[in-house]
Design an enzyme around this catalytic site. Sequence first.
Site, PDB file in Angstrom:
ATOM      1  NE  ARG A  76       1.995   1.184  -5.247  1.00 53.33           N
ATOM      2  CZ  ARG A  76       1.318   1.921  -4.370  1.00 53.33           C
ATOM      3  NH1 ARG A  76       0.886   1.378  -3.235  1.00 53.33           N
ATOM      4  NH2 ARG A  76       1.047   3.186  -4.637  1.00 53.33           N
TER       5      ARG A  76
ATOM      6  CG  ASP B 254      -1.992  -1.064   1.146  1.00 53.27           C
ATOM      7  OD1 ASP B 254      -2.373  -1.458   0.022  1.00 53.27           O
ATOM      8  OD2 ASP B 254      -2.434  -1.534   2.212  1.00 53.27           O
ATOM      9  CB  CYS B 255       4.152   1.986   1.146  1.00 49.64           C
ATOM     10  SG  CYS B 255       5.503   3.176   1.167  1.00 49.64           S
ATOM     11  N   GLY B 256       3.535   3.707  -1.817  1.00 46.76           N
ATOM     12  CA  GLY B 256       4.114   4.044  -3.111  1.00 46.76           C
ATOM     13  C   GLY B 256       5.628   3.960  -3.132  1.00 46.76           C
TER      14      GLY B 256
END
Length: 141
Positions: free
Chosen positions: A15, A10-12
């Site tokens: 990712r 869920d963390c850019g």
Amino acid sequence: MTVTIYHNPDCGTSRNALAMIRQSGEEPEIVEYLENPPSRDTLMSLISAMGTTPRALLREKGTPYAALDLANPKWSDDELIDFMMAHPILINRPIVVSPKGVRLCRPSEAVLDLLAVADIGQFIKEDGEVISRKTPGAGAG
């Protein structure tokens, strides 16, 4: 080469780091640490290998950091690790482990220093920022 990423999908930033690892030609071991938190010993080893402190690894945004009063200097390193064990979301991410070292990869392009092949060409982060890492002297001739 074996690369491990302590990852939150869920963390850019996480990712982006994962995508850069893959663009370098590596397929890392992915530890979704919110579902499979590291053991206390592993967390302490990661902190030590990074040459940091538990306090420096705490994540504030989107966590119970304020509600738990973790900015208060009264908490010892052991107590801060206890909080991270009880609330893995407090562990900042992504942490990447490679033969070149262990690092909290914020910003995500910090991961390039840990990769066997840092020349990943052009990479476009999720926010549109362009990262280009070329090996010095590449293309000269």
